[in-house]
Design a protein around this motif. Sequence first.
Motif, PDB file in Angstrom:
ATOM      1  N   CYS A  44      38.812  37.925  47.533  1.00 25.66           N
ATOM      2  CA  CYS A  44      37.849  39.010  47.710  1.00 25.66           C
ATOM      3  C   CYS A  44      38.133  39.795  48.996  1.00 25.66           C
ATOM      4  O   CYS A  44      38.086  41.024  48.993  1.00 25.66           O
ATOM      5  N   GLY A 143      30.433  38.497  42.084  1.00 29.99           N
ATOM      6  CA  GLY A 143      31.856  38.449  41.757  1.00 29.99           C
ATOM      7  C   GLY A 143      32.507  37.171  42.253  1.00 29.99           C
ATOM      8  O   GLY A 143      33.352  36.581  41.582  1.00 29.99           O
ATOM      9  N   VAL A 165      34.682  40.650  37.710  1.00 30.87           N
ATOM     10  CA  VAL A 165      34.926  40.394  39.131  1.00 30.87           C
ATOM     11  C   VAL A 165      35.400  41.672  39.819  1.00 30.87           C
ATOM     12  O   VAL A 165      34.829  42.112  40.812  1.00 30.87           O
ATOM     13  N   LEU A 168      32.694  44.391  39.911  1.00 36.72           N
ATOM     14  CA  LEU A 168      31.668  44.175  40.928  1.00 36.72           C
ATOM     15  C   LEU A 168      32.180  44.486  42.331  1.00 36.72           C
ATOM     16  O   LEU A 168      31.437  44.975  43.180  1.00 36.72           O
ATOM     17  N   TRP A 169      33.435  44.203  42.596  1.00 41.41           N
ATOM     18  CA  TRP A 169      33.997  44.396  43.932  1.00 41.41           C
ATOM     19  C   TRP A 169      34.529  45.799  44.183  1.00 41.41           C
ATOM     20  O   TRP A 169      34.635  46.226  45.319  1.00 41.41           O
TER      21      TRP A 169
END
Length: 183
Positions: A44, A143, A165, A168-169
Amino acid sequence: METPPIPEAAIAAACAAALAHLRMAATHEQAVLEQAAATAFAVCETFTGHALIAREWQAVVPATAGWTPLPVQPVTAITRVDGLPAEGSAFPLPAGSYAIDLTADGVGWVKAMLPGSAGRLRIGFRAGLAEGWETLPAPIAQGMVLLIAHLFASGSAGGEPPAAVAALWRPWRRLRLAPEVRR
């Protein structure tokens, strides 16, 4: 620059959230789950270009009269500026020999006005979006939970992570198309 570790409390909270998502009370594979959480944090941070959990960082930059951006964002404080000479020990630079700035978007900047014998600067700073797991923006945390659950459930089989994922990021992603210049 060495990345400081994610605090254990954040790893534990992320693991608990992933277990809740998986509808599991506990697991005998706690070490595997913690590794999945640590990996998800690293992925992330790389994807978004943001330090997630606030922690202390150090970076070495050239001692130039021009503004140099720090390599991690969002910077919340610049706590130390040391001079690094070609030979000898590091030394704290006096306050009037350098300038620092923090922009509204979290970029930390530093420049050496009177570096003395320093050819490089070692900058101590604090950077991170949130103080802990509980205060991460909800899309980032969700995420992370999805990625941790995917990594834990798929094990060595691998496979593509859920598309949600990245979705969302993506709004949090910081892209650099060209080097930043500050005058």
